[in-house]
Design an enzyme around this catalytic site. Sequence first.
Site: not given
Lengths: 173, 173
Positions: B67, B122
């Site tokens: 990520h 998120a």
Amino acid sequence: MDIEKVNSMDFGEFVDVFGNVIERCPLIAAAVWSQRPFSDLEDLKKHFFAFIDALPQSGQEGILRCHPDLAGSELRRGTLTAESQREQSGAGLTTLDADERLRLAELNAQYRARFDFPFVLAARFSDRAAVSRELARRLLCRSAQELRTALGEVKKIGSLRLADLLRADPAKL
Amino acid sequence: MDIEKVNSMDFGEFVDVFGNVIERCPLIAAAVWSQRPFSDLEDLKKHFFAFIDALPQSGQEGILRCHPDLAGSELRRGTLTAESQREQSGAGLTTLDADERLRLAELNAQYRARFDFPFVLAARFSDRAAVSRELARRLLCRSAQELRTALGEVKKIGSLRLADLLRADPAKL
């Protein structure tokens, strides 16, 4: 690049450098980083392979499905990874004539339909004639055996890529 | 896109469409394809999550290490995946002023140094103020707990991406 240099990398650098040792699976390099420090090339290799071996069968098939076809649509479109491009080029797969390309495309399609993953071969140990021959031969193998063979090729490809990187001049990375 | 359409995909199409449900881990979508047919969105989600949960800890950390930072160097360089770009944009992270960017960069660096993976959130459930606040809060958590929290965020991101894809017009894919 020596192993001290490898062991000094943060995870971002490590994934940048080793992220494509296993084709399009940076997750594996990113996981292997947890196992540092590494004693040498063999040790590094061992951790990549141990991760692959410990995956469930779906994950091992997943690795294969991240590979491009040999002499396939990605080569034509120019979207191969740099490593794949070099390897397919070296095996003469970038200069096939129309008949050879068609023959290989047919065999690749049959192989995908039979095994549910693409044909993977360490192209650097091969040439254009040997690729077709080996594809035709492996098309006849049993599924369980073929999964093992294909993962063996993934490891050969990974070994060669790791060896290239460890030999590489760090200034060029 | 309905689930029949999903179930009719060969692995190449499936990986093209679902390959970034888990950021930069096409291996996971490629593994999940082995579990078809899927009964619905929930079932598809279940298989993605089961694969993540079954990985060894190094593999779970590996997912996190694939990520990008929030408001980090990849956003600046324009090398984010399309999905990440949209999500970071939506949370207002593309329009931070210099002070906010610096503050976030410092927190990201502290987080990476502490946990050996980047801060994952998120972003679609968040905004610029909440991102910094949450980062500062999670920096104080214990490692084992933080790994669980971060994987929970990976799953939230994956759920939203899957829901987007299943709602999407198949003609646009």
